[in-house]
Design an enzyme around this catalytic site. Structure first.
Site, PDB file in Angstrom:
ATOM      1  N   SER A  94       0.856  -1.189   0.000  1.00  0.00           N
ATOM      2  CA  SER A  94       0.000   0.000   0.000  1.00  0.00           C
ATOM      3  C   SER A  94       0.893   1.240   0.000  1.00  0.00           C
ATOM      4  O   SER A  94       2.053   1.180   0.425  1.00  0.00           O
ATOM      5  CB  SER A  94      -0.864   0.006   1.268  1.00  0.00           C
ATOM      6  OG  SER A  94      -1.475   1.257   1.451  1.00  0.00           O
ATOM      7  N   TYR A 126      -1.473  -0.722  10.461  1.00  0.00           N
ATOM      8  CA  TYR A 126      -1.628  -0.971   9.017  1.00  0.00           C
ATOM      9  C   TYR A 126      -0.371  -0.494   8.276  1.00  0.00           C
ATOM     10  O   TYR A 126       0.177  -1.201   7.432  1.00  0.00           O
ATOM     11  CB  TYR A 126      -2.888  -0.266   8.495  1.00  0.00           C
ATOM     12  CG  TYR A 126      -3.215  -0.590   7.050  1.00  0.00           C
ATOM     13  CD1 TYR A 126      -3.844  -1.789   6.709  1.00  0.00           C
ATOM     14  CD2 TYR A 126      -2.893   0.295   6.021  1.00  0.00           C
ATOM     15  CE1 TYR A 126      -4.144  -2.091   5.380  1.00  0.00           C
ATOM     16  CE2 TYR A 126      -3.187   0.003   4.690  1.00  0.00           C
ATOM     17  CZ  TYR A 126      -3.816  -1.185   4.377  1.00  0.00           C
ATOM     18  OH  TYR A 126      -4.109  -1.487   3.050  1.00  0.00           O
TER      19      TYR A 126
HETATM   20  N1  LIG Z   1      -8.816  -0.509  -1.170  1.00  0.00           N
HETATM   21  C1  LIG Z   1      -7.788   0.272  -0.926  1.00  0.00           C
HETATM   22  O1  LIG Z   1      -7.919   1.499  -0.838  1.00  0.00           O
HETATM   23  C2  LIG Z   1      -6.408  -0.328  -0.784  1.00  0.00           C
HETATM   24  C3  LIG Z   1      -5.310   0.544  -0.849  1.00  0.00           C
HETATM   25  C4  LIG Z   1      -4.033  -0.005  -0.703  1.00  0.00           C
HETATM   26  C5  LIG Z   1      -3.857  -1.354  -0.532  1.00  0.00           C
HETATM   27  N2  LIG Z   1      -4.940  -2.164  -0.472  1.00  0.00           N
HETATM   28  C6  LIG Z   1      -4.706  -3.610  -0.275  1.00  0.00           C
HETATM   29  O2  LIG Z   1      -5.318  -4.335  -1.327  1.00  0.00           O
HETATM   30  C7  LIG Z   1      -5.568  -5.676  -0.890  1.00  0.00           C
HETATM   31  C8  LIG Z   1      -6.989  -6.066  -1.262  1.00  0.00           C
HETATM   32  O3  LIG Z   1      -7.895  -5.279  -0.496  1.00  0.00           O
HETATM   33  P1  LIG Z   1      -9.255  -4.702  -1.088  1.00  0.00           P
HETATM   34  O4  LIG Z   1      -9.187  -3.226  -0.967  1.00  0.00           O
HETATM   35  O5  LIG Z   1      -9.552  -5.323  -2.379  1.00  0.00           O
HETATM   36  O6  LIG Z   1     -10.268  -5.175   0.074  1.00  0.00           O
HETATM   37  P2  LIG Z   1     -11.503  -6.200   0.053  1.00  0.00           P
HETATM   38  O7  LIG Z   1     -11.929  -6.301   1.472  1.00  0.00           O
HETATM   39  O8  LIG Z   1     -12.491  -5.793  -0.963  1.00  0.00           O
HETATM   40  O9  LIG Z   1     -10.800  -7.571  -0.400  1.00  0.00           O
HETATM   41  C9  LIG Z   1      -9.951  -8.302   0.467  1.00  0.00           C
HETATM   42  C10 LIG Z   1     -10.280  -9.778   0.366  1.00  0.00           C
HETATM   43  O10 LIG Z   1      -9.389 -10.489   1.247  1.00  0.00           O
HETATM   44  C11 LIG Z   1     -10.136 -11.514   1.868  1.00  0.00           C
HETATM   45  N3  LIG Z   1      -9.493 -11.922   3.120  1.00  0.00           N
HETATM   46  C12 LIG Z   1      -9.435 -11.252   4.296  1.00  0.00           C
HETATM   47  N4  LIG Z   1      -8.801 -11.975   5.222  1.00  0.00           N
HETATM   48  C13 LIG Z   1      -8.435 -13.137   4.623  1.00  0.00           C
HETATM   49  C14 LIG Z   1      -7.747 -14.299   5.056  1.00  0.00           C
HETATM   50  N5  LIG Z   1      -7.335 -14.430   6.321  1.00  0.00           N
HETATM   51  N6  LIG Z   1      -7.536 -15.297   4.165  1.00  0.00           N
HETATM   52  C15 LIG Z   1      -7.971 -15.187   2.884  1.00  0.00           C
HETATM   53  N7  LIG Z   1      -8.635 -14.115   2.421  1.00  0.00           N
HETATM   54  C16 LIG Z   1      -8.863 -13.103   3.278  1.00  0.00           C
HETATM   55  C17 LIG Z   1     -11.522 -10.908   2.111  1.00  0.00           C
HETATM   56  O11 LIG Z   1     -12.498 -11.904   2.317  1.00  0.00           O
HETATM   57  C18 LIG Z   1     -11.717 -10.121   0.831  1.00  0.00           C
HETATM   58  O12 LIG Z   1     -12.379 -10.865  -0.161  1.00  0.00           O
HETATM   59  C19 LIG Z   1      -5.295  -5.688   0.632  1.00  0.00           C
HETATM   60  O13 LIG Z   1      -4.033  -6.249   0.872  1.00  0.00           O
HETATM   61  C20 LIG Z   1      -5.304  -4.205   0.989  1.00  0.00           C
HETATM   62  O14 LIG Z   1      -4.539  -3.936   2.121  1.00  0.00           O
HETATM   63  C21 LIG Z   1      -6.214  -1.694  -0.605  1.00  0.00           C
END
Ligand SMILES: NC(=O)c1ccc[n+]([C@@H]2O[C@H](COP(=O)([O-])OP(=O)(O)OC[C@H]3O[C@@H](n4cnc5c(N)ncnc54)[C@H](O)[C@@H]3O)[C@@H](O)[C@H]2O)c1
Length: 280
Positions: A140, A153
């Site tokens: 991130s 985080y």
């Molecule tokens: N959305 C943002 O603004 C953003 C920004 C920077 C980084 N990220 C990163 O992107 C990645 C995806 O996040 P997202 O935004 O798509 O969120 P999201 O919640 O839509 O998707 C995350 C997925 O991970 C799954 N998950 C959670 N814990 C788990 C586990 N223990 N085992 C297996 N699966 C698990 C959830 O069920 C979900 O489907 C994450 O690593 C997040 O930190 C997101």
């Protein structure tokens, strides 16, 4: 043929990457959606069925070594191996130092850092045997230009950046690629998982989601283009690239003064919230 495993692909970025790969590679792709949300995972499979050579959902909690081992066995049997592992599954936390419990720290570290370590430990031997493979680790912007009141985080994502650089150097001589991705905010279901005891932290996340300058589809497309160009550090958002450049080129005191000015209001709100709670 590209055999692709994406953790956390039932939602958000993981799902977006699966859709983008399906569009770009079509029948040249096999995709595995691994997640803990079975219903959403199955929905993604139904959506991609027919578009790619093979798509399957496997329930896999990345905090469970037995789930990960089972996942690797399934893919070894069904596909004979995997070419790309996207370490994407993750959760969100927020809060000031005094607002985050040790349990909250342990929870986010166990999923966002150790989850990635467990998955990579299991798939590296497969890559070695094949003589090739690729990890795409989702960190991130928080891991490279942190803002206050997101300590656990930020630290987890900084660890992902550090791990990825370590693995890049470690795996390079073995013909195994590593990429690390640093997106700023974009709207997904990440807020559903968010743990915080401070309403300001949640408000901050909602506001960041509202102000997001890129959609999930755009972030996914940017990542795949950058991976194609063999970029190691992938900073998806223009404002993120600007912040990273400022950090690199300004003197550290000047950079920190600029960031402190930008984020000071938020810290004051958080402090006021603490005072209010103490007064209750
Ligand atoms: N959305 C943002 O603004 C953003 C920004 C920077 C980084 N990220 C990163 O992107 C990645 C995806 O996040 P997202 O935004 O798509 O969120 P999201 O919640 O839509 O998707 C995350 C997925 O991970 C799954 N998950 C959670 N814990 C788990 C586990 N223990 N085992 C297996 N699966 C698990 C959830 O069920 C979900 O489907 C994450 O690593 C997040 O930190 C997101």
């Amino acid at each position: 043929m590209q055999r692709i495993l994406i953790t956390g692909a039932a939602s958000g970025l993981g799902k977006g990457l699966a859709e983008t790969w399906a569009k770009r590679l079509g029948k040249q792709a096999k995709i595995c959606i691994a997640d803990v949300n079975d219903e959403r995972g199955q929905e993604v499979v139904s959506q991609l069925q027919g578009q790619v050579a093979d798509v399957l959902y496997v329930h896999c909690d990345i905090t469970s070594e037995s789930d990960i081992s089972e996942l690797a066995n399934i893919l070894q049997t069904r596909w004979g191996g995997v070419d790309t592992v996207v370490n994407n599954a993750g959760v969100a936390t927020g809060g000031s130092l005094l607002g985050e419990s040790i349990e909250q720290w342990q929870w986010v570290m166990d999923i966002n850092v150790l989850g990635m370590v467990r998955v990579s430990q299991r798939f590296l031997p497969m890559f070695r045997k094949q003589g090739s493979g690729r990890f795409i680790n989702i960190a991130s912007q928080a891991g490279i230009t942190p803002v206050p009141c997101m300590g656990s985080y930020n630290a987890a994502k900084a660890a992902v950046v550090g791990l990825s650089e370590t693995w890049y150097l470690e795996f390079k001589p073995q013909n195994i690629d590593v990429h690390v991705v640093c997106p700023s905010f974009f709207k997904t279901n990440l807020d559903e998982s968010m743990r915080t005891s401070e309403p300001t932290a949640r408000m901050m996340m909602d506001r960041m989601f509202d102000k997001a300058t890129m959609t999930t589809e755009q972030v996914a497309a940017y990542i795949l283009d950058a991976v194609e160009k063999q970029q190691f550090l992938i900073v998806t958002h223009p404002e993120g690239r600007l912040a990273y450049r400022l950090k690199k080129f300004l003197s550290r005191p000047r950079y920190l003064a600029t960031m402190a000015k930008k984020t000071g209001g938020m810290v004051k709100r958080m402090l006021a919230e603490h005072q209010e709670r103490k007064g209750e």
